[in-house]
Design a protein around this motif. Structure first.
Motif, PDB file in Angstrom:
ATOM      1  N   ASP A   6      34.685  30.823  42.643  1.00 12.79           N
ATOM      2  CA  ASP A   6      33.733  31.786  42.076  1.00 12.79           C
ATOM      3  C   ASP A   6      34.326  32.521  40.884  1.00 12.79           C
ATOM      4  O   ASP A   6      33.683  32.653  39.846  1.00 12.79           O
ATOM      5  N   ILE A   7      35.545  33.035  41.039  1.00 13.70           N
ATOM      6  CA  ILE A   7      36.101  33.823  39.941  1.00 13.70           C
ATOM      7  C   ILE A   7      36.436  32.960  38.731  1.00 13.70           C
ATOM      8  O   ILE A   7      36.411  33.445  37.609  1.00 13.70           O
ATOM      9  N   CYS A   8      36.715  31.691  38.952  1.00 10.26           N
ATOM     10  CA  CYS A   8      37.002  30.794  37.828  1.00 10.26           C
ATOM     11  C   CYS A   8      35.768  30.587  36.947  1.00 10.26           C
ATOM     12  O   CYS A   8      35.904  30.216  35.777  1.00 10.26           O
ATOM     13  N   GLN A   9      34.587  30.831  37.492  1.00 10.54           N
ATOM     14  CA  GLN A   9      33.361  30.740  36.691  1.00 10.54           C
ATOM     15  C   GLN A   9      33.258  31.911  35.719  1.00 10.54           C
ATOM     16  O   GLN A   9      32.533  31.825  34.734  1.00 10.54           O
ATOM     17  N   GLY A  10      33.965  33.012  36.021  1.00 10.93           N
ATOM     18  CA  GLY A  10      34.014  34.148  35.116  1.00 10.93           C
ATOM     19  C   GLY A  10      32.847  35.108  35.186  1.00 10.93           C
ATOM     20  O   GLY A  10      32.731  35.984  34.334  1.00 10.93           O
ATOM     21  N   ASP A  11      31.988  34.982  36.190  1.00 11.97           N
ATOM     22  CA  ASP A  11      30.822  35.872  36.211  1.00 11.97           C
ATOM     23  C   ASP A  11      30.765  36.817  37.413  1.00 11.97           C
ATOM     24  O   ASP A  11      29.779  37.519  37.603  1.00 11.97           O
ATOM     25  N   THR A  12      31.835  36.879  38.221  1.00 11.17           N
ATOM     26  CA  THR A  12      31.829  37.807  39.362  1.00 11.17           C
ATOM     27  C   THR A  12      32.448  39.151  38.998  1.00 11.17           C
ATOM     28  O   THR A  12      32.272  40.122  39.728  1.00 11.17           O
ATOM     29  N   GLY A  13      33.202  39.200  37.905  1.00  7.92           N
ATOM     30  CA  GLY A  13      33.851  40.434  37.490  1.00  7.92           C
ATOM     31  C   GLY A  13      35.179  40.717  38.171  1.00  7.92           C
ATOM     32  O   GLY A  13      35.840  41.702  37.862  1.00  7.92           O
ATOM     33  N   HIS A  14      35.602  39.861  39.081  1.00  7.95           N
ATOM     34  CA  HIS A  14      36.857  40.084  39.801  1.00  7.95           C
ATOM     35  C   HIS A  14      38.070  39.711  38.944  1.00  7.95           C
ATOM     36  O   HIS A  14      37.993  38.814  38.101  1.00  7.95           O
ATOM     37  N   ALA A  15      39.175  40.389  39.215  1.00  8.93           N
ATOM     38  CA  ALA A  15      40.463  40.048  38.617  1.00  8.93           C
ATOM     39  C   ALA A  15      41.350  39.455  39.703  1.00  8.93           C
ATOM     40  O   ALA A  15      41.236  39.822  40.884  1.00  8.93           O
ATOM     41  N   GLU A  16      42.231  38.547  39.315  1.00 17.27           N
ATOM     42  CA  GLU A  16      43.281  38.089  40.224  1.00 17.27           C
ATOM     43  C   GLU A  16      44.288  39.233  40.326  1.00 17.27           C
ATOM     44  O   GLU A  16      44.757  39.745  39.313  1.00 17.27           O
ATOM     45  N   VAL A  17      44.596  39.637  41.557  1.00 18.86           N
ATOM     46  CA  VAL A  17      45.495  40.769  41.768  1.00 18.86           C
ATOM     47  C   VAL A  17      46.545  40.454  42.822  1.00 18.86           C
ATOM     48  O   VAL A  17      46.377  39.552  43.637  1.00 18.86           O
ATOM     49  N   VAL A  18      47.612  41.232  42.763  1.00 15.23           N
ATOM     50  CA  VAL A  18      48.592  41.227  43.846  1.00 15.23           C
ATOM     51  C   VAL A  18      48.518  42.596  44.499  1.00 15.23           C
ATOM     52  O   VAL A  18      48.466  43.624  43.823  1.00 15.23           O
ATOM     53  N   GLN A  19      48.438  42.595  45.827  1.00 16.96           N
ATOM     54  CA  GLN A  19      48.443  43.848  46.574  1.00 16.96           C
ATOM     55  C   GLN A  19      49.818  43.979  47.219  1.00 16.96           C
ATOM     56  O   GLN A  19      50.295  43.048  47.881  1.00 16.96           O
ATOM     57  N   ILE A  20      50.436  45.121  46.997  1.00 18.65           N
ATOM     58  CA  ILE A  20      51.830  45.350  47.355  1.00 18.65           C
ATOM     59  C   ILE A  20      51.925  46.493  48.353  1.00 18.65           C
ATOM     60  O   ILE A  20      51.438  47.594  48.085  1.00 18.65           O
ATOM     61  N   CYS A  21      52.550  46.248  49.501  1.00 20.81           N
ATOM     62  CA  CYS A  21      52.928  47.316  50.421  1.00 20.81           C
ATOM     63  C   CYS A  21      54.379  47.648  50.113  1.00 20.81           C
ATOM     64  O   CYS A  21      55.209  46.749  50.001  1.00 20.81           O
ATOM     65  N   PHE A  22      54.655  48.935  49.946  1.00 18.74           N
ATOM     66  CA  PHE A  22      56.018  49.312  49.578  1.00 18.74           C
ATOM     67  C   PHE A  22      56.427  50.606  50.259  1.00 18.74           C
ATOM     68  O   PHE A  22      55.591  51.439  50.611  1.00 18.74           O
ATOM     69  N   ASN A  23      57.741  50.732  50.451  1.00 19.56           N
ATOM     70  CA  ASN A  23      58.334  51.927  51.030  1.00 19.56           C
ATOM     71  C   ASN A  23      58.758  52.804  49.862  1.00 19.56           C
ATOM     72  O   ASN A  23      59.724  52.490  49.160  1.00 19.56           O
ATOM     73  N   ASP A  24      58.059  53.923  49.667  1.00 19.94           N
ATOM     74  CA  ASP A  24      58.321  54.744  48.484  1.00 19.94           C
ATOM     75  C   ASP A  24      59.624  55.533  48.553  1.00 19.94           C
ATOM     76  O   ASP A  24      60.001  56.174  47.576  1.00 19.94           O
TER      77      ASP A  24
END
Length: 157
Positions: A44-62
Motif C-alpha cells: 500500500d505505501i509503495c503506491q504513495g497514496d496512503t500518506g504513511h512514512a516508513e519509520v523505526v520505532q525505538i524503545c530506549f532507556n533514557d
C-alpha cells in the motif's frame, strides 16, 4: 526510564540497524506512521497514496541514551534537506520526519532543527517534518531486523 522515539529517515532497514546497535536502545521495530488510512501494508505505501512514512520505532532507556542523542544520530545519518527522497529512494514514504510522543520530544526536535539550520551544517535548509505520533502500523515480519537477518550491516546502494 523506558521511553519511545519514532523517526522516518528513508528506507527503514538501515535506520533500524543504526539505532538497534546503540547502547541504551532496548528494542526497535519498523513500521508505518503518518498516513490517513486505518490499515496499511508495504504494498500500500509503495503506491504513495496512503500518506504513511516508513519509520523505526525505538524503545530506549533514557538513563543510558537520551532523546537528544537519538535526534543527533537521526540527523547525522540521512539527508534532512530533501523532501521525499533518501538516496535512490523517492516518494512520500521516504520523507524525513520526527514523530514526537510528548511535548518535551517536540520541543527538543524543533529546537535542534532550528539549531542545525542556524549553524548551516547542511548545504540546504533542514526540512524535516516534526509532528505528533499517531497510529503505528507494525511492518510485515520479513522487514523486522531485515539487515541483521541477512548478516549485513547496511544497505548497499
Amino acid at each position: 526510564m523506558e521511553q519511545l522515539a519514532t523517526f522516518g529517515a528513508g528506507c527503514f532497514w538501515g535506520v533500524e540497524a543504526l539505532f538497534a546497535e546503540q547502547q541504551g536502545v532496548t528494542s526497535t521495530t519498523v513500521g508505518y506512521m503518518g498516513g490517513h488510512t486505518p490499515r496499511v501494508t508495504y504494498n500500500d505505501i509503495c503506491q504513495g497514496d496512503t500518506g504513511h512514512a516508513e519509520v523505526v520505532q525505538i524503545c530506549f532507556n533514557d538513563s543510558v541514551i537520551t532523546y537528544s542523542q537519538l535526534l543527533q544520530l537521526f540527523w547525522q545519518n540521512h539527508n534532512p534537506t530533501t523532501p521525499n527522497q533518501q538516496g535512490p529512494d523517492f516518494g512520500t514514504q521516504y520523507r524525513s520526519v520526527v514523530f514526537y510522543h510528548d511535548q518535551s520530544q517536540q520541543q527538543q526536535a524543533v529546537e535542534m532543527r532550528q539549531t542545525l539550520n542556524n549553524m548551516g551544517l547542511f548545504k540546504a535548509p533542514v526540512i524535516t517534518i516534526i509532528e505528533a505520533a499517531n497510529q503505528y502500523h507494525l511492518a510485515e515480519d520479513y522487514h523486522q531486523q531485515y539487515l541483521l537477518k541477512r548478516g549485513k550491516a547496511s544497505c548497499s546502494l
